[in-house]
Design an enzyme around this catalytic site. Structure first.
Site, mmCIF file in Angstrom:
data_model
loop_
_atom_site.group_PDB
_atom_site.id
_atom_site.type_symbol
_atom_site.label_atom_id
_atom_site.label_comp_id
_atom_site.label_asym_id
_atom_site.label_seq_id
_atom_site.Cartn_x
_atom_site.Cartn_y
_atom_site.Cartn_z
ATOM 1 N N ARG A 51 -55.983 14.676 -6.016
ATOM 2 C CA ARG A 51 -54.579 14.296 -5.819
ATOM 3 C C ARG A 51 -54.445 12.852 -6.303
ATOM 4 O O ARG A 51 -55.428 12.193 -6.628
ATOM 5 C CB ARG A 51 -54.091 14.510 -4.365
ATOM 6 C CG ARG A 51 -55.070 14.376 -3.252
ATOM 7 C CD ARG A 51 -55.592 12.997 -3.013
ATOM 8 N NE ARG A 51 -54.539 12.009 -2.974
ATOM 9 C CZ ARG A 51 -54.717 10.730 -3.190
ATOM 10 N NH1 ARG A 51 -55.923 10.257 -3.479
ATOM 11 N NH2 ARG A 51 -53.711 9.867 -3.163
ATOM 12 N N GLY A 52 -53.188 12.377 -6.316
ATOM 13 C CA GLY A 52 -52.923 11.067 -6.925
ATOM 14 C C GLY A 52 -52.487 11.310 -8.358
ATOM 15 O O GLY A 52 -53.151 12.045 -9.107
ATOM 16 N N ALA A 53 -51.366 10.685 -8.754
ATOM 17 C CA ALA A 53 -50.743 11.026 -10.042
ATOM 18 C C ALA A 53 -51.690 10.926 -11.238
ATOM 19 O O ALA A 53 -51.844 11.895 -12.000
ATOM 20 C CB ALA A 53 -49.496 10.161 -10.240
ATOM 21 N N ASP A 238 -45.602 8.049 -8.423
ATOM 22 C CA ASP A 238 -45.815 9.371 -9.023
ATOM 23 C C ASP A 238 -44.906 9.614 -10.213
ATOM 24 O O ASP A 238 -45.238 10.389 -11.112
ATOM 25 C CB ASP A 238 -45.606 10.464 -7.979
ATOM 26 C CG ASP A 238 -46.760 10.459 -7.001
ATOM 27 O OD1 ASP A 238 -46.722 9.655 -6.051
ATOM 28 O OD2 ASP A 238 -47.723 11.208 -7.226
#
Ligand code: MRU
Length: 349
Positions: A51-53, A238
């Site tokens: 996860r994490g952009a 994001d």
């Protein structure tokens, strides 16, 4: 870069497969999952293994490599048509982080010009996306840390570190360099309900780096700012619209509102891959709604009244007017607006 810092890598290409550190199990268990197909990568993104952009974009790029290998084996002449389905599967994994679509577009460009033997060329592109992200983070770390003119504490939200990126981190990269330069004395980290990225991931990264970290419930942030001592709120993003509005983890918006009220400055740190100039304002950014169970349960145990409903947006939008500094690898926009965003992106490759 500080050699003692930033040891962990969440995304590793090893022996023709993608290995992802399963972030759902941190900090208790450090286990990598080995993925061999684009469908598995899409599922891992949806399920928050990764996860994490920026990390989502990089994982998807490697997913395209896996897809190309399978499709080329299936049809030497028809792989370019077949791979469209895999690109669509990856694109459908999560809607908000534009880095996912940015990385897929970049991989599509290579697919379009590659007639035969695509795997090696696509792998080189995915590795370039990965390496460029780390370099961008280090550059942003320098630019952001230079804005921290008064020594003091900072507050961050969610996880924007090595785990959320190719390595080093966006907001956490600024925090790493700010701490090394003696400008940060302590980091406050929101626990970040409901996935607890702050408690589980940011605190874990900072403890490993020997950077003092204090956790707080998300709801405690305004009270903390009122006490004084917090110089900056430093967060990632994001998706950033053409007017500078910022979509980031749910809870970011109320931090920005509270920061302005308490005269705490608000910094957003994100690579230009997170900027979506095709979207005029934050109102048009698609906001992911996640399952109610994420709020109604904790660690698999019910924590809410049976039959209660839940509203669980994963992100919110902070208006550009509440942003004091936007730090990208191309430079800094102070008080970003549409004109400054256009100038920043005009300088982009
Ligand atoms: O739901 P997540 O954990 O993918 O959300 C992550 C965030 O909101 C981060 O702040 C953002 O992606 C920036 S990470 C460098």
């Amino acid at each position: 870069m500080h050699p003692a810092h930033d040891q962990v890598r969440a995304i590793i290409w090893r022996e023709d497969a993608l290995e992802l550190l399963d972030q759902r199990q941190l900090p208790g268990i450090l286990a990598y999952r080995r993925l061999e197909s684009a469908a598995e990568v899409a599922q891992a993104i949806r399920d928050m293994v990764v996860r994490g952009a920026p990390a989502i974009g990089i994982a998807a790029a490697y997913g395209v490599v896996l897809a190309a290998r399978a499709r080329y084996a299936e049809s030497v002449d028809g792989w370019q048509a077949l791979i469209a389905a895999d690109l669509a599967t990856l694109a459908a994994a999560r809607p908000t982080a534009v880095n996912l679509f940015w990385a897929l577009r970049r991989m599509e460009g290579v697919i379009a010009e590659q007639r035969s033997h695509p795997v090696e060329r696509l792998l080189a592109e995915a590795q370039a996306i990965h390496a460029e992200d780390i370099a961008a983070n280090q550059r942003m770390g320098k630019l952001g840390a230079a804005l921290l003119t008064e020594r003091g504490a900072v507050l961050t939200h969610c996880n924007t570190g090595s785990l959320a990126t190719g390595g080093y981190g966006t907001a956490l990269g600024v925090i790493r360099q700010g701490y090394a330069a003696g400008r940060i004395e302590r980091v406050y980290a929101d626990e970040t309900r409901p996935w607890l990225q702050g408690a589980r991931l940011t605190a874990w990264e900072l403890v490993q780096d020997g950077i003092p970290v204090t956790l707080l419930a998300d709801a405690a942030a305004a009270a903390l700012m009122r006490q004084g001592g917090i110089r900056w709120v430093i967060v990632g993003a994001d998706r950033i619209a053409a007017n500078g509005d910022v979509a980031n983890k749910i809870g970011t918006y109320h931090l920005a509102v509270a920061a302005r009220y308490h005269r705490v400055r608000f910094m957003v740190v994100a690579p230009t891959a997170t900027i979506d100039m095709s979207i005029a304002s934050g109102a048009d950014i698609p906001i992911e709604q996640r399952a109610a169970e994420e709020l109604l349960t904790l660690g698999g145990q019910p924590v809410a009244a049976a039959d209660a409903q839940a509203w669980n947006p994963s992100f919110d939008v902070t208006p550009a007017t509440l942003v004091d500094a936007l730090v990208t690898e191309r430079g800094v926009a102070l008080a970003p607006d549409a004109a400054k965003m256009a100038r920043l992106m005009a300088g982009a490759a």
